[in-house]
Design a protein around this motif. Structure first.
Motif, PDB file in Angstrom:
ATOM      1  N   ASP A  93       0.791  -1.234   0.000  1.00 36.00           N
ATOM      2  CA  ASP A  93       0.000   0.000   0.000  1.00 36.00           C
ATOM      3  C   ASP A  93       0.825   1.287   0.000  1.00 36.00           C
ATOM      4  N   LYS A  96       3.562   0.959  -4.857  1.00 32.43           N
ATOM      5  CA  LYS A  96       4.419   0.342  -5.882  1.00 32.43           C
ATOM      6  C   LYS A  96       3.687   0.238  -7.219  1.00 32.43           C
ATOM      7  N   THR A  97       2.470  -0.330  -7.167  1.00 28.21           N
ATOM      8  CA  THR A  97       1.707  -0.518  -8.403  1.00 28.21           C
ATOM      9  C   THR A  97       1.360   0.828  -9.016  1.00 28.21           C
ATOM     10  N   SER A  98       0.922   1.764  -8.170  1.00 25.98           N
ATOM     11  CA  SER A  98       0.572   3.099  -8.680  1.00 25.98           C
ATOM     12  C   SER A  98       1.776   3.753  -9.346  1.00 25.98           C
ATOM     13  N   LYS A 191       3.433   9.681  -2.086  1.00 23.63           N
ATOM     14  CA  LYS A 191       2.235  10.259  -1.467  1.00 23.63           C
ATOM     15  C   LYS A 191       2.513  11.631  -0.843  1.00 23.63           C
ATOM     16  N   ASP A 193       1.517  14.254  -1.838  1.00 17.04           N
ATOM     17  CA  ASP A 193       0.315  15.086  -1.974  1.00 17.04           C
ATOM     18  C   ASP A 193      -0.553  15.030  -0.725  1.00 17.04           C
ATOM     19  N   ALA A 227       2.600   9.275  -6.833  1.00 13.67           N
ATOM     20  CA  ALA A 227       2.244   8.380  -7.937  1.00 13.67           C
ATOM     21  C   ALA A 227       0.835   8.685  -8.405  1.00 13.67           C
TER      22      ALA A 227
HETATM   23  P1  GDP Z   1       1.195  -1.208  -3.471  1.00 12.77           P
HETATM   24  O1  GDP Z   1       0.502  -2.188  -2.571  1.00 12.77           O
HETATM   25  O2  GDP Z   1       2.509  -0.780  -2.917  1.00 12.77           O
HETATM   26  O3  GDP Z   1       1.300  -1.663  -4.899  1.00 12.77           O
HETATM   27  O4  GDP Z   1       0.307   0.124  -3.448  1.00 12.77           O
HETATM   28  P2  GDP Z   1      -0.773   0.656  -4.488  1.00 12.77           P
HETATM   29  O5  GDP Z   1      -0.090   1.228  -5.674  1.00 12.77           O
HETATM   30  O6  GDP Z   1      -1.797  -0.388  -4.710  1.00 12.77           O
HETATM   31  O7  GDP Z   1      -1.377   1.877  -3.671  1.00 12.77           O
HETATM   32  C1  GDP Z   1      -2.067   1.683  -2.452  1.00 12.77           C
HETATM   33  C2  GDP Z   1      -3.037   2.811  -2.228  1.00 12.77           C
HETATM   34  O8  GDP Z   1      -2.346   4.037  -2.082  1.00 12.77           O
HETATM   35  C3  GDP Z   1      -4.018   2.980  -3.366  1.00 12.77           C
HETATM   36  O9  GDP Z   1      -5.286   3.284  -2.836  1.00 12.77           O
HETATM   37  C4  GDP Z   1      -3.468   4.167  -4.129  1.00 12.77           C
HETATM   38  O10 GDP Z   1      -4.451   4.891  -4.788  1.00 12.77           O
HETATM   39  C5  GDP Z   1      -2.825   4.974  -3.021  1.00 12.77           C
HETATM   40  N1  GDP Z   1      -1.725   5.804  -3.508  1.00 12.77           N
HETATM   41  C6  GDP Z   1      -0.659   5.369  -4.214  1.00 12.77           C
HETATM   42  N2  GDP Z   1       0.154   6.409  -4.492  1.00 12.77           N
HETATM   43  C7  GDP Z   1      -0.399   7.494  -3.955  1.00 12.77           C
HETATM   44  C8  GDP Z   1      -0.048   8.899  -3.915  1.00 12.77           C
HETATM   45  O11 GDP Z   1       0.995   9.323  -4.440  1.00 12.77           O
HETATM   46  N3  GDP Z   1      -0.875   9.719  -3.230  1.00 12.77           N
HETATM   47  C9  GDP Z   1      -2.004   9.288  -2.650  1.00 12.77           C
HETATM   48  N4  GDP Z   1      -2.752  10.177  -2.017  1.00 12.77           N
HETATM   49  N5  GDP Z   1      -2.392   8.013  -2.663  1.00 12.77           N
HETATM   50  C10 GDP Z   1      -1.597   7.121  -3.311  1.00 12.77           C
END
Ligand code: GDP
Length: 482
Positions: A93, A96-98, A191, A193, A227
């Motif tokens: 969360d 990474k994916t974002s 994040k 932002d 991201a």
């Molecule tokens: P992963 O588990 O590391 O792959 O994380 P994800 O990419 O699935 O992101 C997890 C959550 O964090 C999602 O709800 C995204 O929308 C949110 N998220 C990811 N990057 C950002 C960001 O730069 N800003 C904000 N506010 N939320 C983010």
């Protein structure tokens, strides 16, 4: 690469007639000078409790002939800069994916013809004419799974840390994995932002792991990104290219291709489809290839934009068809001089695989530690420590490190609080480490993986027992486990 009936009998110390009789019973009429192929010889020998080593037909000799010039002897004038290959790691969360999506999207808006349309397990982006290749599977599972197979696919790790959350358990794991693989880390504080984001705190926390920003006198490159809002993505890519420059990544595109399987599957229409990240040389349509126990010819190649390509050079990911079966992620793929050689290597490996399954390869275990130290095979005992509370983990760690001797150093490569999980086993397997559990147990999946990878797990309730076991193992005094 064959041996006569007479010669085989002689080496095993039995009469040739006996062997001939044996072969007759199996239905082949042979004379004493009859040549036996390796498989037949091995099978016969095994009936007499002998093992046949295939010296004349060793895979090493076959594969060593593959590169035109061996590694290290590469003529400098043949080397060309190649794009860095990047894996994104970090806590769940944290984005990474974002981030992988944002990077992909950023490249499309850069106005390049044909955006990344295919999910083939890896993609490349271009920044002012310079390329970066990303492995599209976030997280350290893919990373360690590959490393467990002895393959190094990544030049740089982007460590994603959420600015509102800071360093978390999988952040630490990712750092340990990258360090164990000796891969440099670029930190992406994500994040930013968010109103409660605190990049300075993240930086502070990371200094504990030796990741110190340049403006604080350290050497680690940081980027602060979002991201989600696509903030500073280009800047992050710049930072990756900066890190890549330091590494001076080069490869010779002029020789036969060699790559690593990023992912592979069976496609109903196209048969086995494998995404290959080319690491050296150039792969062409029609090249005879071998990967794991499979072989064939490159029938088609498609890049991440869905374009058919005729060739793929260093650091380029392509989807390849034409293999006889589906290889495993992390397997190497070699182009070889002809299809016969590809087939020979593949078949030889199948044979070896069968043997290995019989003799279940096991990694380092405490039982063999002393013998290995004495033979000089082991100079370091690496351990992963998991425990129920931080205090006992630290106590075990401190006590163990003190056991280091001149002959064998003790290195704790990872510690953590909680049950033993798959990623612990992957790390241990990749690094040839043993896993110590302290008042914790392996999760069922982790136990299975340990079993199949031959990773030694030891469980304790009392610190003294753990320390005594390791000490005894190092001195050859360990009581055998039954
Ligand atoms: P992963 O588990 O590391 O792959 O994380 P994800 O990419 O699935 O992101 C997890 C959550 O964090 C999602 O709800 C995204 O929308 C949110 N998220 C990811 N990057 C950002 C960001 O730069 N800003 C904000 N506010 N939320 C983010």
């Amino acid at each position: 690469d064959s041996i006569t009936v007479g010669e085989l009998a002689k080496r095993m110390g039995i009469k040739a007639n006996e062997l001939i009789r044996e072969l007759m019973q199996q239905g082949s009429m042979v004379t004493i000078n009859h040549p036996l192929d390796f498989d037949t010889a091995a099978l016969l020998a095994s009936e007499y409790n002998y093992e046949v080593e295939n010296v004349a037909f060793d895979e090493a000799t076959i594969l060593e002939e593959v590169p035109v010039i061996k590694e290290g002897e590469e003529a400098p004038e043949d080397l060309r800069p190649r794009p860095p290959v990047v894996t994104v790691m970090g806590h769940v969360d944290h984005g990474k994916t974002s981030l992988l999506d944002a990077i992909r999207a950023a490249n499309v808006t850069a106005g390049e013809a044909g955006g990344i349309t295919q999910h083939i397990g890896a993609y490349y982006v271009e920044l002012e004419g310079r390329k970066i290749t990303f492995l599209d599977t976030p997280g350290h599972e893919a990373f360690t799974a590959m490393r467990a197979r002895g393959a190094k696919a990544t030049d740089i790790v982007i460590l994603v840390v959420a600015a509102d959350d800071g360093v978390m358990p999988q952040t630490r794991e990712a750092i340990n994995h990258a360090k164990a693989a000796d891969v440099p880390i670029v930190v992406a504080i994500n994040k930013i932002d968010k109103p409660d984001s605190n990049p300075e705190r993240v930086k502070q926390e990371l200094t504990e792991f030796g990741l110190v920003p340049e403006d604080w006198g350290g050497e680690t490159i940081f980027a602060e990104v979002s991201a989600k809002q696509h903030i500073n993505i280009d800047q992050l890519l710049e930072m990756v290219l900066l890190q890549a420059e330091v590494l001076e990544l080069k490869a010779n595109p002029g020789k036969r291709g060699r790559g690593i399987i990023v992912e592979a599957r069976l496609d109903k229409g196209r048969g086995p489809v494998a995404t290959v990240l080319v690491q050296e040389g150039t792969l062409h349509i029609g090249d005879p290839i071998v990967s794991g126990v499979h072989f064939g010819r490159v029938r088609s190649m498609v890049d991440d934009r869905g374009n058919r390509v005729d060739e793929a050079g260093p650091s380029m990911p392509v989807e390849v068809t034409g293999l006889s079966g589906v290889p495993d992620a992390g397997d190497l793929l070699y182009a070889v001089e002809d299809e016969k050689k590809a087939k020979d290597v593949a078949q030889h490996r199948q044979q070896k695989l069968r043997e290995a399954e019989l003799a279940k390869t096991s990694k380092i275990s405490l039982d063999q530690l002393f013998a290995k130290i004495q033979e000089g095979d082991v100079k370091e005992l690496k351990v992963v420590i998991k425990g129920d509370v931080q205090g006992s983990v630290e106590a075990v760690k401190d006590a163990l490190v003190k056991l280091s001797t001149d002959a064998c150093r003790l290195v704790v490569i990872h510690t953590g609080v909680g049950g033993i999980i798959e990623s612990d086993i992957n790390l241990a397997s990749a690094s040839d480490a043993v896993v110590l559990g302290f008042n914790v147990r392996p999760e069922p999946k982790a136990a299975q993986l340990a079993e199949s990878e031959g990773v030694d797990i030891r469980l304790y309730n009392i610190i003294y027992d753990a320390v005594a076991d390791i000490k005894n193992a190092m001195e050859g005094l360990l009581a055998p486990t039954l």
